[in-house]
Write a protein that holds these residues in place. Structure first.
Motif, mmCIF file in Angstrom:
data_model
loop_
_atom_site.group_PDB
_atom_site.id
_atom_site.type_symbol
_atom_site.label_atom_id
_atom_site.label_comp_id
_atom_site.label_asym_id
_atom_site.label_seq_id
_atom_site.Cartn_x
_atom_site.Cartn_y
_atom_site.Cartn_z
ATOM 1 N N MET A 8 46.529 47.191 38.298
ATOM 2 C CA MET A 8 46.973 46.965 39.677
ATOM 3 C C MET A 8 47.177 48.276 40.425
ATOM 4 N N ALA A 9 47.452 49.352 39.722
ATOM 5 C CA ALA A 9 47.602 50.659 40.379
ATOM 6 C C ALA A 9 46.293 51.112 41.018
ATOM 7 N N ASP A 10 45.164 50.559 40.553
ATOM 8 C CA ASP A 10 43.851 50.925 41.095
ATOM 9 C C ASP A 10 43.488 50.146 42.354
ATOM 10 N N PRO A 12 44.404 49.938 45.551
ATOM 11 C CA PRO A 12 44.071 50.601 46.819
ATOM 12 C C PRO A 12 42.697 51.289 46.801
ATOM 13 N N GLN A 13 42.367 51.962 45.700
ATOM 14 C CA GLN A 13 41.060 52.624 45.620
ATOM 15 C C GLN A 13 39.923 51.592 45.546
ATOM 16 N N ILE A 14 40.135 50.503 44.804
ATOM 17 C CA ILE A 14 39.111 49.460 44.712
ATOM 18 C C ILE A 14 38.878 48.841 46.081
ATOM 19 N N GLU A 15 39.958 48.533 46.789
ATOM 20 C CA GLU A 15 39.806 47.945 48.128
ATOM 21 C C GLU A 15 39.096 48.902 49.078
ATOM 22 N N ASP A 46 40.878 39.100 39.779
ATOM 23 C CA ASP A 46 39.954 39.754 38.836
ATOM 24 C C ASP A 46 40.699 40.757 37.952
ATOM 25 N N ILE A 47 41.563 41.544 38.561
ATOM 26 C CA ILE A 47 42.323 42.551 37.797
ATOM 27 C C ILE A 47 43.260 41.860 36.813
ATOM 28 N N VAL A 53 36.360 46.311 36.059
ATOM 29 C CA VAL A 53 36.197 47.621 35.432
ATOM 30 C C VAL A 53 35.978 48.641 36.537
ATOM 31 N N VAL A 54 36.358 49.883 36.242
ATOM 32 C CA VAL A 54 36.149 50.964 37.197
ATOM 33 C C VAL A 54 35.475 52.129 36.484
#
Length: 187
Positions: A8-10, A12-15, A46-47, A53-54
């Protein structure tokens, strides 16, 4: 560069990367991702499901995708023919790369790292993906990474009813020959 499961910390970057993809498609006059899809709630789900995945380098997310196990309702009916029948597969959805790193082949790198992980899972026999008929860039990346175009599908749910996409499939190293569909040549 490494591929890892998103947290979930990711978000903002994913969005931000999804927004980049939406803007690029709009600039190319591609009517994909121009509504509410993919929404924040879909990405969050999804997360939480462990599907996102990133691709990361130096603590920066360069690309993202959802790798979803199980049967995908969108793939139940196809105007064409899947390469496999009754074979366990994964679906890849919501592929996007950072606009700050375009031209580096990151989508291909993302796919190759996903494939390397899937190849370790002996119970997955194929990978399915789809994209908009006007999204030539993604079609190129999909084909370049070993997928075969199999037909057209109708998208359902998430405000996409009535949308048709090109469908693709890639057979993995663990295919059971009994699951391969005999493709009949038409003349």
């Amino acid at each position: 560069m490494l591929l890892r499961q998103a947290t979930m910390a990711d978000l903002p970057q994913i969005e931000s990367i999804i927004r980049d993809g939406r803007e690029l498609l709009a600039a190319q006059s591609v009517d994909q991702w121009q509504g509410t899809y993919p929404s924040t709630s879909i990405i969050v789900d999804d997360i939480h499901q462990g599907w996102t995945v990133v691709l990361e380098e130096d603590n920066e997310i360069l690309g993202t995708a959802a790798v979803i196990p199980g049967e995908d309702a969108n793939y139940e009916r196809i105007d064409g023919q899947w390469l496999t029948d009754q074979a366990p597969y994964l679906a890849i959805h919501r592929v996007a790369v950072s606009s700050h790193h375009r031209g580096r082949g990151l989508a291909g790198e993302l796919f190759q790292r996903i494939f390397a992980q899937i190849d370790k899972a002996e119970n997955i026999e194929s990978i399915r993906i789809d994209t908009h008929p006007d999204n030539k860039g993604m079609q190129h990346v999909i084909k370049k990474n070993g997928f075969t175009e199999t037909g057209m599908i109708d998208l359902i749910n998430q405000d996409l009813d009535g949308v048709k996409d090109y469908a693709y499939e890639r057979v993995t190293a663990h295919i059971n020959p009994a699951h391969l569909v005999e493709i009949k040549a038409t003349k």
